[in-house]
Design an enzyme around this catalytic site. Sequence first.
Site, short mmCIF file in Angstrom:
data_model
loop_
_atom_site.label_atom_id
_atom_site.label_comp_id
_atom_site.label_asym_id
_atom_site.label_seq_id
_atom_site.Cartn_x
_atom_site.Cartn_y
_atom_site.Cartn_z
N LYS A 240 44.85 -16.15 -27.76
CA LYS A 240 44.92 -14.83 -27.15
C LYS A 240 45.56 -14.94 -25.76
O LYS A 240 45.34 -15.92 -25.06
CB LYS A 240 43.51 -14.24 -26.96
CG LYS A 240 42.76 -13.85 -28.22
CD LYS A 240 41.38 -13.32 -27.84
CE LYS A 240 40.54 -12.96 -29.03
NZ LYS A 240 41.01 -11.74 -29.69
N ARG A 314 35.90 -12.59 -39.83
CA ARG A 314 35.71 -12.30 -41.26
C ARG A 314 35.51 -13.58 -42.06
O ARG A 314 34.91 -13.56 -43.14
CB ARG A 314 36.89 -11.48 -41.79
CG ARG A 314 38.22 -12.18 -41.83
CD ARG A 314 39.38 -11.20 -41.87
NE ARG A 314 39.53 -10.53 -40.59
CZ ARG A 314 40.44 -9.59 -40.34
NH1 ARG A 314 41.26 -9.20 -41.30
NH2 ARG A 314 40.54 -9.04 -39.15
#
Length: 460
Positions: A240, A314
């Site tokens: 990020k 996830r």
Amino acid sequence: MTLSFAPPTDPGLAVHVIEKGALGAWADTQPPHVRSWMTASGFSAKLGQVLLVPGADGSPDHVLAGYGTAASRARKRFPLAAAADVLPEGIYHIASGLPAERAEIEALGWLLAGYAFDRYAAQPGARARLVAPNGVNAARIEVLANAEVLTRDLVNTPTADLGPEQLQASVESLAQEFGAQCRATVGEALIEQNFPMIHAVGRAAEQEPRLIEMNWGRAGPRLTLVGKGVCFDTGGLDLKPAAAMGLMKKDMGGAANVLGLSRMIMALDLPLQLRVLIPAVENAVAGNAFRPGDILTSRKGLTVEVNNTDAEGRLVLADALALADEGAPDMVISMATLTGAARVAVGADLAPFYTDDDSAAQALSLAAVQAADPVWRMPFHTPYESLIEPGIADLDNAPSGGFAGSITAALFLRRFVEHSRYLHFDIYSWQKAKEPGRSKGGLAQGPRALLTALPELLDL
């Protein structure tokens, strides 16, 4: 920090809650010195406006709290908490003007106004203590408030003091408080016990990845809560940028909200069997980090192509959901700070949820209004299933194209729950600016709505 009502033996100052449209009629019933004081002070009953009215000796005799208009109240979750924020330290009781149907929510908001995250520096919350209004269930409201304290504290704590090990310790402490059972599967034991994706996401971190499990209750319907416990998310090798990494201590907000809901359930002694599963990891960068292009085999046996290591939540949830579904409980609920796409869709204030069960969705939506915990149903849109099927593996963890990101993430998770009724929350768990009853920082989203809906969801 423990939030509680003031003892009823000391009622303190009377608070008169006054709607803007009722101010004139209320003033007409007051003695001349009170009317003069209101006029001189410019009191107009706007939302959050407070006026201390002096007695004959000059000391405060009672309080006027502006309750604004219906339109202004609709823009705040806990309108009366605005008064709690500005009143001086002391004890107060509601003497008039608060609608009975709003008493519990406003009392909860007043308690929550007292919250402050003061672990590292003095951060006083509201010091105006409230005597529980007549007719409310004070003990239940205190349970709700202190469950939110747990959630906010966990989300607010930086990763240096709340990595996977410390998150496990928090679960163990909660379990001990309520006589629950707690265990964890840690490090290489994840491979041995078939939780390969939890291990893959967290293996590069200094603190080993783990699956934390808590069990409570021996009778009643079976409820399994699964909370994303990514204690920090660098993005992995798909790193990020700094601006996107600034709030990643809150990437375990799903776990924090699940633990807040669990605290409510256990403190209220609901007649159900509770199981909590938290995959706790740090998505770190090191030589053994999982990579873009890797294909992982999940606990369920489905293969997953990793097209972005920043879509790690996830992955860890999938292994935990597969375990949850193996026991076919009456309901599985997952909570996760999962996608930025959910924020684009509904903003920070709404908690979007997914389910194929229309009756559950209706019960939850109605309960959310009652609990002042807004939620919004999103679609498990089956035609988008092809978007998460890359061809080289069964599933793609980060479909290209940028459309429907929250929906495709939810569809990914649904693949791992086949035998149970399923609800999934894609939450933000963060308050960007202070509001009445809602301090800046960590926030519970969904637990009060779920708690209110549970009697219908599980036929309690």
